[in-house]
Design an enzyme around this catalytic site. Structure first.
Site, PDB file in Angstrom:
ATOM      1  N   ASP A 184      10.695  -8.132   1.823  1.00  0.00           N
ATOM      2  CA  ASP A 184      10.454  -7.276   2.994  1.00  0.00           C
ATOM      3  C   ASP A 184      10.334  -8.067   4.295  1.00  0.00           C
ATOM      4  O   ASP A 184      10.824  -7.635   5.342  1.00  0.00           O
ATOM      5  CB  ASP A 184       9.259  -6.338   2.773  1.00  0.00           C
ATOM      6  CG  ASP A 184       7.983  -7.031   2.326  1.00  0.00           C
ATOM      7  OD1 ASP A 184       7.954  -8.280   2.297  1.00  0.00           O
ATOM      8  OD2 ASP A 184       7.002  -6.318   2.013  1.00  0.00           O
ATOM      9  N   GLN A 237      -7.504  -2.519   5.495  1.00  0.00           N
ATOM     10  CA  GLN A 237      -7.118  -1.569   4.430  1.00  0.00           C
ATOM     11  C   GLN A 237      -8.251  -1.469   3.407  1.00  0.00           C
ATOM     12  O   GLN A 237      -8.618  -0.376   2.969  1.00  0.00           O
ATOM     13  CB  GLN A 237      -5.852  -2.047   3.700  1.00  0.00           C
ATOM     14  CG  GLN A 237      -4.578  -1.934   4.515  1.00  0.00           C
ATOM     15  CD  GLN A 237      -3.391  -2.647   3.868  1.00  0.00           C
ATOM     16  OE1 GLN A 237      -3.453  -3.077   2.725  1.00  0.00           O
ATOM     17  NE2 GLN A 237      -2.305  -2.773   4.595  1.00  0.00           N
ATOM     18  N   SER A 244       0.805  -1.224   0.000  1.00  0.00           N
ATOM     19  CA  SER A 244       0.000   0.000   0.000  1.00  0.00           C
ATOM     20  C   SER A 244       0.840   1.278   0.000  1.00  0.00           C
ATOM     21  O   SER A 244       0.408   2.291  -0.535  1.00  0.00           O
ATOM     22  CB  SER A 244      -0.947   0.008   1.200  1.00  0.00           C
ATOM     23  OG  SER A 244      -0.230  -0.168   2.393  1.00  0.00           O
ATOM     24  N   ASN A 303       2.267 -17.578   6.155  1.00  0.00           N
ATOM     25  CA  ASN A 303       1.786 -16.324   5.590  1.00  0.00           C
ATOM     26  C   ASN A 303       0.261 -16.354   5.654  1.00  0.00           C
ATOM     27  O   ASN A 303      -0.366 -17.120   4.917  1.00  0.00           O
ATOM     28  CB  ASN A 303       2.273 -16.272   4.136  1.00  0.00           C
ATOM     29  CG  ASN A 303       2.035 -14.935   3.492  1.00  0.00           C
ATOM     30  OD1 ASN A 303       1.318 -14.100   4.040  1.00  0.00           O
ATOM     31  ND2 ASN A 303       2.617 -14.712   2.345  1.00  0.00           N
ATOM     32  N   GLY A 330       3.758  -2.069  10.707  1.00  0.00           N
ATOM     33  CA  GLY A 330       2.706  -1.061  10.902  1.00  0.00           C
ATOM     34  C   GLY A 330       1.582  -1.518  11.809  1.00  0.00           C
ATOM     35  O   GLY A 330       1.025  -0.736  12.578  1.00  0.00           O
ATOM     36  N   ALA A 353       7.226  -9.993  -1.980  1.00  0.00           N
ATOM     37  CA  ALA A 353       7.930 -11.055  -2.715  1.00  0.00           C
ATOM     38  C   ALA A 353       7.168 -11.504  -3.968  1.00  0.00           C
ATOM     39  O   ALA A 353       6.253 -10.809  -4.423  1.00  0.00           O
ATOM     40  CB  ALA A 353       8.137 -12.237  -1.782  1.00  0.00           C
TER      41      ALA A 353
HETATM   42  N1  LIG Z   1      -2.032   4.632  13.580  1.00  0.00           N
HETATM   43  C1  LIG Z   1      -2.324   3.350  13.339  1.00  0.00           C
HETATM   44  N2  LIG Z   1      -3.091   2.645  14.185  1.00  0.00           N
HETATM   45  C2  LIG Z   1      -3.390   1.352  13.951  1.00  0.00           C
HETATM   46  N3  LIG Z   1      -2.953   0.674  12.888  1.00  0.00           N
HETATM   47  C3  LIG Z   1      -2.182   1.319  12.006  1.00  0.00           C
HETATM   48  C4  LIG Z   1      -1.819   2.686  12.174  1.00  0.00           C
HETATM   49  N4  LIG Z   1      -1.027   3.041  11.136  1.00  0.00           N
HETATM   50  C5  LIG Z   1      -0.921   1.954  10.355  1.00  0.00           C
HETATM   51  N5  LIG Z   1      -1.603   0.916  10.864  1.00  0.00           N
HETATM   52  C6  LIG Z   1      -1.738  -0.425  10.307  1.00  0.00           C
HETATM   53  O1  LIG Z   1      -0.542  -0.745   9.640  1.00  0.00           O
HETATM   54  C7  LIG Z   1      -0.847  -1.342   8.395  1.00  0.00           C
HETATM   55  C8  LIG Z   1       0.258  -1.067   7.417  1.00  0.00           C
HETATM   56  O2  LIG Z   1       1.412  -1.684   7.888  1.00  0.00           O
HETATM   57  P1  LIG Z   1       2.773  -1.525   7.098  1.00  0.00           P
HETATM   58  O3  LIG Z   1       3.045  -0.075   6.912  1.00  0.00           O
HETATM   59  O4  LIG Z   1       3.776  -2.347   7.804  1.00  0.00           O
HETATM   60  O5  LIG Z   1       2.320  -2.195   5.724  1.00  0.00           O
HETATM   61  P2  LIG Z   1       2.919  -2.022   4.284  1.00  0.00           P
HETATM   62  O6  LIG Z   1       4.393  -1.940   4.411  1.00  0.00           O
HETATM   63  O7  LIG Z   1       2.235  -0.915   3.545  1.00  0.00           O
HETATM   64  O8  LIG Z   1       2.449  -3.323   3.592  1.00  0.00           O
HETATM   65  P3  LIG Z   1       3.224  -4.681   3.440  1.00  0.00           P
HETATM   66  O9  LIG Z   1       2.734  -5.561   4.551  1.00  0.00           O
HETATM   67  O10 LIG Z   1       2.794  -5.126   2.094  1.00  0.00           O
HETATM   68  O11 LIG Z   1       4.667  -4.401   3.529  1.00  0.00           O
HETATM   69  C9  LIG Z   1      -2.150  -0.749   7.970  1.00  0.00           C
HETATM   70  O12 LIG Z   1      -2.901  -1.670   7.207  1.00  0.00           O
HETATM   71  C10 LIG Z   1      -2.844  -0.464   9.289  1.00  0.00           C
HETATM   72  O13 LIG Z   1      -3.747  -1.502   9.609  1.00  0.00           O
HETATM   73 MG   LIG Z   2       5.950  -3.314   4.629  1.00  0.00          MG
END
Ligand SMILES: Nc1ncnc2c1ncn2[C@@H]1O[C@H](COP(=O)(O)OP(=O)(O)OP(=O)(O)O)[C@@H](O)[C@H]1O
Ligand SMILES: [Mg+2]
Length: 472
Positions: free
Chosen positions: A238, A304, A13, A296, A403, A80
């Site tokens: 990642d 999301q 995302s 996984n 995240g 991946a």
């Molecule tokens: N402030 C917040 N409070 C709660 N959850 C959050 C917050 N900010 C982000 N998230 C969660 O973190 C998730 C995103 O995580 P992350 O940034 O690790 O994913 P990504 O790197 O975009 O995706 P991938 O898993 O493909 O690497 C979002 O889907 C959301 O549910």
């Molecule tokens: Mg990520």
């Protein structure tokens, strides 16, 4: 002068460039650039916008010049399994088709007719997912054999970006293992498997491990960006980078929590026993030839999508707050059911599931979010049970990274349903794992043990106790 490394971490995302360096023995991070990533429809296929993503990397590097930062190195990690094929003139023959594209429907079964499922697991140790590279390539072989005939280079997404940066082609090891085409024991492309599938071995590059210095920027990019730097291979998958940044390594199960949930433990050898196959665990290659024994499973993709379905009216933090307020509501969905992989509308899909299973139907954003978080925690509980069964032991802690570890409600739910201590953090685990790997290659950090101790000292990790524990 400390060495400055840039982690390019692109998730499903969002993508980001994060600068990292050591100061007074601690790792410091500075966000440089953030951008959106999404799947778009090109013709009949669901694709990533690879060239646009590469341009975002260049924009981020140019921002460094504006900020007066001259980084020493850059390392790229992404999700991946996805790849591009290049022709004899190094031009892309394919779009960067996404693993969510339905081209792999039915392909797994066709591959099993040629190479038994058991043997495939025994040789590769990789979890069966219909979107693995092996099934994507087999789908091309079957439906567009002319493309495979012309293909001269197979580059996974980070390999492709590294090629665009340096002009050098290599397949990085941790990501290569996610193809389900690398032998878990020889750690190289499985020639026999490729022969049986009729896939050309020649298009695969030499496999190179994390910490390899691939090279410098091409001359054209140096003049465009204004400086040169080393391109270093982190764990370009990642999850591989994220798991490097797990601070609670002892007696601990990790959950890398982003779009997907990756739940497992670190291991020194692949476990390809029948029970691991039955439970669909994977043995992905890691740094220093460690293995990530993990599963996984569905992650925050569901929330999301729900957020998107509500037209981004609520932030993730707001959805967590609303879920907390929906106290009386309870419904559990099987988050790993294929119907949640790419439904037309996630909210409708969840509601329909609840109707079909005779449960209360969530009707407000808070109820939908609560249903997702509680359902995810139930699926983690199941996976933890499976891990403990395979290892024939109990683990004390769960370390949630990525995240998703910002979701305090989910952290507490995980502690409660598993009855284990949950450690949440670091949030930017992937970028951190990427950066420390570059710093190891640059000689700033000695080894992974030292890297983890620096990470533990540098970032906040919150602890959640199971409610039962607090009461007792
Ligand atoms: N402030 C917040 N409070 C709660 N959850 C959050 C917050 N900010 C982000 N998230 C969660 O973190 C998730 C995103 O995580 P992350 O940034 O690790 O994913 P990504 O790197 O975009 O995706 P991938 O898993 O493909 O690497 C979002 O889907 C959301 O549910
Ligand atoms: Mg990520």
């Amino acid at each position: 002068m400390p060495k400055y490394s840039i982690a390019v971490d692109i998730g499903a995302s969002t993508g980001r460039l994060i600068l990292g360096y050591l100061e007074g023995g601690l790792l410091k991070l500075e966000g440089i650039h953030r951008f959106e990533n999404k799947i778009v429809k090109k013709g009949d296929s669901f694709c990533w916008e690879a060239d646009k993503l590469f341009q975002e990397i260049i924009i981020g590097l140019k921002k460094c010049t504006e900020l007066g930062i001259k980084p020493d190195s850059i390392g790229i990690d992404t999700w991946a399994v996805d790849f591009v094929l290049l022709d004899e003139n190094d031009q892309p023959l394919t779009e960067a088709v996404s693993y969510r594209d339905p081209r792999t429907d039915g392909m797994m079964e066709e591959v099993f007719n040629l190479f038994s499922k058991e043997r495939l697991y025994l040789e590769t140790g990789i979890q069966f997912q219909k979107f693995n590279t092996i099934y994507q390539l087999y789908s091309i072989k079957k439906n567009h054999p002319e493309i495979l005939e012309k293909a001269k280079s197979f580059l996974m997404i980070p390999d492709y970006f590294n090629y665009l940066l340096t002009g050098k082609k290599a397949n990085e090891y941790t990501n290569a293992t996610s193809t389900q085409l690398v032998n878990a024991f020889t750690k190289n492309w499985d020639q026999q498997l490729l022969d049986v599938l009729g896939i050309n071995r020649e298009m695969f590059e030499e496999i190179k491990t994390p910490k390899t210095v691939l090279g410098n920027l091409s001359k054209e990019l140096v003049s465009e960006i204004g400086f040169d730097l080393k391109v270093i291979l982190p764990a370009t998958h990642d999850t591989g980078s994220a798991v490097i940044a797990v601070p609670e390594e002892d007696e601990s199960i990790y959950i890398s929590s982003g779009t997907w949930s990756l739940i497992g433990v670190e291991n020194y050898f692949p476990i390809c026993i029948t029970k691991a196959l039955d439970y669909n665990f994977t043995n992905e290659g890691g740094i220093d030839y460690q293995y990530r024994f993990l599963k996984n499973i569905m992650g925050l993709w569901m929330i999301q999508e729900v957020k998107r379905n509500y037209n981004d009216e609520y932030s993730f933090a707001e959805l967590v707050d609303l879920a907390r307020e929906a106290k009386g509501f309870k419904a559990i969905v099987n988050v790993n059911n294929d119907r949640f992989l790419k439904p037309d509308n996630m909210i409708d899909e969840i509601m329909n599931y609840c109707i079909e299973t005779g449960q209360s139907v969530p009707s407000t954003p808070g109820e939908v979010a609560k249903c997702i978080f509680e359902s995810l925690s139930e699926s983690y509980k199941e996976a933890v049970k499976e891990i403990e069964e395979i290892f024939e032991k109990k683990f004390k802690k769960i370390n949630v990274i990525g995240g998703g570890c910002q979701n305090e409600m989910l952290n507490q739910l995980i502690a409660d349903v598993t009855n284990k201590e949950v450690y949440a953090g670091p949030v930017e685990a992937t970028a951190i794992g990427n950066i420390v790997t570059q710093l190891m290659a640059l000689g700033e950090i000695e080894n992974i043990k030292q890297a983890r101790s620096i990470i533990k000292d540098s970032f906040e990790v919150r602890k959640y106790l199971p409610v039962q524990h607090i009461r007792s």
